[in-house]
Design a protein around this motif. Structure first.
Motif, mmCIF file in Angstrom:
data_model
loop_
_atom_site.group_PDB
_atom_site.id
_atom_site.type_symbol
_atom_site.label_atom_id
_atom_site.label_comp_id
_atom_site.label_asym_id
_atom_site.label_seq_id
_atom_site.Cartn_x
_atom_site.Cartn_y
_atom_site.Cartn_z
ATOM 1 N N GLU A 1 3.695 -10.614 2.074
ATOM 2 C CA GLU A 1 4.000 -9.583 3.070
ATOM 3 C C GLU A 1 4.766 -8.420 2.445
ATOM 4 O O GLU A 1 4.512 -7.258 2.769
ATOM 5 N N ILE A 2 5.683 -8.712 1.533
ATOM 6 C CA ILE A 2 6.429 -7.653 0.838
ATOM 7 C C ILE A 2 5.466 -6.780 0.035
ATOM 8 O O ILE A 2 5.562 -5.550 0.054
ATOM 9 N N GLU A 3 4.546 -7.400 -0.677
ATOM 10 C CA GLU A 3 3.580 -6.625 -1.471
ATOM 11 C C GLU A 3 2.718 -5.737 -0.575
ATOM 12 O O GLU A 3 2.400 -4.604 -0.940
ATOM 13 N N SER A 4 2.354 -6.213 0.601
ATOM 14 C CA SER A 4 1.592 -5.389 1.551
ATOM 15 C C SER A 4 2.414 -4.194 2.022
ATOM 16 O O SER A 4 1.904 -3.080 2.121
ATOM 17 N N ILE A 5 3.687 -4.421 2.300
ATOM 18 C CA ILE A 5 4.569 -3.336 2.752
ATOM 19 C C ILE A 5 4.753 -2.316 1.644
ATOM 20 O O ILE A 5 4.799 -1.105 1.897
ATOM 21 N N LYS A 6 4.821 -2.757 0.393
ATOM 22 C CA LYS A 6 4.983 -1.827 -0.732
ATOM 23 C C LYS A 6 3.792 -0.879 -0.863
ATOM 24 O O LYS A 6 3.915 0.205 -1.414
ATOM 25 N N LEU A 7 2.630 -1.268 -0.352
ATOM 26 C CA LEU A 7 1.428 -0.438 -0.420
ATOM 27 C C LEU A 7 1.264 0.453 0.808
ATOM 28 O O LEU A 7 0.296 1.202 0.904
ATOM 29 N N ASP A 8 2.211 0.391 1.723
ATOM 30 C CA ASP A 8 2.140 1.109 2.993
ATOM 31 C C ASP A 8 2.249 2.625 2.788
ATOM 32 O O ASP A 8 3.033 3.101 1.974
ATOM 33 N N PHE A 9 1.460 3.379 3.548
ATOM 34 C CA PHE A 9 1.504 4.837 3.474
ATOM 35 C C PHE A 9 2.752 5.424 4.118
ATOM 36 O O PHE A 9 3.000 6.618 4.020
ATOM 37 N N ASP A 10 3.559 4.616 4.784
ATOM 38 C CA ASP A 10 4.812 5.085 5.385
ATOM 39 C C ASP A 10 5.957 5.144 4.382
ATOM 40 O O ASP A 10 7.058 5.541 4.737
ATOM 41 N N ASN A 11 5.726 4.760 3.153
ATOM 42 C CA ASN A 11 6.782 4.739 2.142
ATOM 43 C C ASN A 11 6.990 6.137 1.565
ATOM 44 O O ASN A 11 6.458 6.487 0.513
ATOM 45 N N VAL A 12 7.786 6.924 2.275
ATOM 46 C CA VAL A 12 8.098 8.295 1.859
ATOM 47 C C VAL A 12 9.615 8.406 1.770
ATOM 48 O O VAL A 12 10.327 8.100 2.729
ATOM 49 N N CYS A 13 10.126 8.841 0.604
ATOM 50 C CA CYS A 13 11.570 8.959 0.407
ATOM 51 C C CYS A 13 12.133 10.123 1.227
ATOM 52 O O CYS A 13 11.384 10.980 1.716
#
Length: 124
Positions: free
Chosen positions: A100-112
């Motif tokens: 699940e963590i690896e899936s979240i790391k690929l999420d398009f919502d990961n914007v600093c």
């Protein structure tokens, strides 16, 4: 945390486990002989990379999970639960958390924060 499929009860059993900085808390139960259901919340802090500038930053997660675990080929479709077919008779909750963590790391919502504040000129 690992548990053998044969030891999972038909009535809901509460559990809580953690791996690194992430915890998984909820219930699991056997729906039938080959289908286990997990309803849980995945929460904690993980490090992800910004999809725009690739800078690492920390992100708080609080995700509801509904999973079907089976050691057989799952025929059918479930709109509410995601299906995980496992090759053994043991559920490894650390593997579930890691996946699940690896899936979240690929999420398009990961914007600093820096990129979130910039105007995206591509779409103007």
């Amino acid at each position: 945390m690992k548990i053998e499929l044969r030891k999972i009860p038909f009535n809901k059993k509460e559990f809580e486990t953690s791996f690194e900085n992430v915890s998984l808390k909820g219930v699991f139960y056997k729906e039938n002989q080959n289908v286990i259901k997990i309803e849980a919340v995945l929460s904690g802090i993980i490090e992800v990379d910004c999809i725009k500038c690739a800078t690492p930053f920390t992100r708080e997660i609080n995700e509801n999970l509904k999973l079907i675990i089976t050691d057989k080929i799952f025929n059918g479709f479930d709109e509410e639960f995601d299906v995980i077919e496992i090759p053994s008779q043991t559920i490894d909750f650390d593997d579930i958390i890691t996946s699940e963590i690896e899936s979240i790391k690929l999420d398009f919502d990961n914007v600093c924060n820096n990129c979130e504040d910039e105007i995206d000129l591509e779409f103007n």
